[in-house]
Design a protein around this motif. Structure first.
Motif, short mmCIF file in Angstrom:
data_model
loop_
_atom_site.label_atom_id
_atom_site.label_comp_id
_atom_site.label_asym_id
_atom_site.label_seq_id
_atom_site.Cartn_x
_atom_site.Cartn_y
_atom_site.Cartn_z
N SER A 34 0.98 -0.85 -0.44
CA SER A 34 -0.33 -0.33 0.08
C SER A 34 0.35 0.97 -0.45
N PRO A 35 1.34 1.60 -1.49
CA PRO A 35 2.42 2.44 -1.50
C PRO A 35 1.79 4.27 -0.59
N ASP A 36 2.76 4.73 -0.24
CA ASP A 36 2.03 5.93 0.26
C ASP A 36 2.78 7.19 -0.82
N PRO A 37 2.60 8.26 -1.47
CA PRO A 37 3.45 9.33 -1.20
C PRO A 37 4.52 9.73 -0.24
N ALA A 38 5.46 10.30 -0.99
CA ALA A 38 6.88 10.19 -0.06
C ALA A 38 7.90 11.08 -0.65
N ASP A 39 8.76 11.13 0.60
CA ASP A 39 9.72 12.57 -0.72
C ASP A 39 11.06 11.24 0.29
N VAL A 40 11.74 11.19 -1.63
CA VAL A 40 12.54 9.57 -1.54
C VAL A 40 13.98 9.92 -1.38
N ASP A 41 15.20 10.85 -0.56
CA ASP A 41 16.39 11.12 -1.37
C ASP A 41 15.57 12.88 -1.44
N GLY A 42 15.03 13.38 -1.06
CA GLY A 42 14.60 14.80 -2.18
C GLY A 42 14.09 15.31 -2.71
N THR A 43 13.43 13.56 -3.38
CA THR A 43 12.17 13.36 -4.59
C THR A 43 10.96 13.02 -4.75
N PRO A 44 10.57 12.97 -5.19
CA PRO A 44 8.74 12.60 -4.82
C PRO A 44 8.68 11.44 -5.39
N GLY A 45 8.68 10.17 -3.89
CA GLY A 45 8.54 9.45 -4.89
C GLY A 45 7.07 8.68 -4.04
N HIS A 46 7.26 7.48 -3.42
CA HIS A 46 6.27 6.14 -2.55
C HIS A 46 7.28 5.60 -1.20
N ARG A 47 6.64 5.48 0.04
CA ARG A 47 6.97 4.74 0.24
C ARG A 47 6.18 3.68 0.70
N ALA A 48 6.62 2.35 1.32
CA ALA A 48 5.82 1.55 1.54
C ALA A 48 6.03 0.07 2.25
N ALA A 49 5.02 0.03 3.39
CA ALA A 49 6.40 -0.66 4.69
C ALA A 49 5.44 -2.52 4.82
N PHE A 50 5.96 -3.07 4.50
CA PHE A 50 5.17 -4.87 4.65
C PHE A 50 6.03 -5.53 5.06
N THR A 51 4.74 -7.09 6.21
CA THR A 51 5.05 -7.64 7.50
C THR A 51 5.45 -9.03 6.05
N LEU A 52 6.51 -9.81 6.55
CA LEU A 52 6.81 -11.53 6.17
C LEU A 52 6.34 -11.90 7.81
N GLY A 53 5.46 -12.65 8.15
CA GLY A 53 5.55 -13.98 9.04
C GLY A 53 5.75 -15.07 8.13
N LEU A 54 6.53 -15.79 8.87
CA LEU A 54 7.45 -17.25 8.71
C LEU A 54 7.34 -18.29 9.56
N ASP A 55 6.75 -19.52 8.89
CA ASP A 55 6.69 -20.36 10.09
C ASP A 55 8.06 -21.30 9.45
N LEU A 56 8.85 -21.51 11.06
CA LEU A 56 10.86 -21.46 10.40
C LEU A 56 10.46 -23.36 10.82
N SER A 57 8.71 -23.83 11.30
CA SER A 57 9.48 -25.17 11.25
C SER A 57 8.29 -26.13 9.57
N ASP A 58 7.93 -25.28 8.91
CA ASP A 58 7.46 -25.32 8.04
C ASP A 58 8.68 -26.64 7.16
N THR A 59 9.22 -27.17 6.63
CA THR A 59 9.92 -28.02 6.10
C THR A 59 9.90 -28.05 4.68
#
Length: 214
Positions: A175-200
């Motif tokens: 879900s990107p949002d408008p944001a300044d990236v290093d002084g240039t108009p761009g976008h910012r997004a964040a995402f979380t990855l959940g892993l089941d480390l027992s699932d071989t």
């Protein structure tokens, strides 16, 4: 909640490029054209009924450029270039930060970026999770009509018509949002990855050989 794994595809190259800003080719310094994207990924592991940070996980991302081509792929004519590829090691909060550009598209696929997480499973063996991240169709249609993306035209495949997106892509949507990236108009997004480390099955090696065509 554990996120769905998706295929690696033929364009992963284990470059070992530990860097936050993946826009440039390290050999030439040439920066890939495109709208800047600041992407934050947080890697968690499922621990009983909760999720906790997974520090030390190695997180790779890679995606095509504005014209729909991947770097360092012989069939793309890009052998030796390494733009839009990189990895980071997750901090104590399981977080990694990347600066890149919004991806372009290529025939038969909706706009996407690839992510791979390498760590150790609960059995003590190497664990590898590979998936893809997607963008809202309205968002991609808007930016593909601008700047360096415009000559390539609108994508021929949307999330709604992409076969891989149908396999859990709605759980991998940014879900990107408008944001300044290093002084240039761009976008910012964040995402979380959940892993089941027992699932071989999920944690098995995801490597596949390069294909001659798409």
């Amino acid at each position: 909640m554990a996120k769905p794994e998706q295929m690696e595809g033929p364009y992963f190259v284990d470059e070992g490029l530990d860097r936050a800003d993946i826009r440039s080719d390290p050999a030439t310094g040439v920066v890939a054209a495109g709208t800047p994207l600041a992407l934050t990924l947080t890697v968690l592991r499922v621990d009983g009924g909760r999720c906790v940070p997974l520090p030390g996980a190695v997180v790779d991302i890679w995606h095509c450029d504005a014209a729909g081509n991947y770097s360092d792929i012989a069939s793309e004519g890009t052998t030796g270039s390494r733009h839009l590829r990189g990895l980071r090691v997750a901090d104590q909060d399981g977080r990694v930060d990347f600066t890149t550009v919004l991806p372009g598209w290529y025939e038969g696929r909706t706009v996407h970026a690839h992510v791979k997480v390498r760590t150790t499973g609960t059995d003590g063996k190497a664990y590898e999770f590979t998936s893809q991240l997607y963008f809202p169709d309205a968002f991609t249609a808007q930016y593909l009509a601008t700047g360096p993306y415009q000559p390539h035209g609108p994508a021929d495949t949307t999330n709604k018509t992409d076969q891989l997106y149908a396999l859990g892509g709605d759980q991998l949507l940014l879900s990107p949002d408008p944001a300044d990236v290093d002084g240039t108009p761009g976008h910012r997004a964040a995402f979380t990855l959940g892993l089941d480390l027992s699932d071989t099955r999920v944690g098995a090696d995801d490597a596949m050989g390069p294909l001659p065509t798409r």
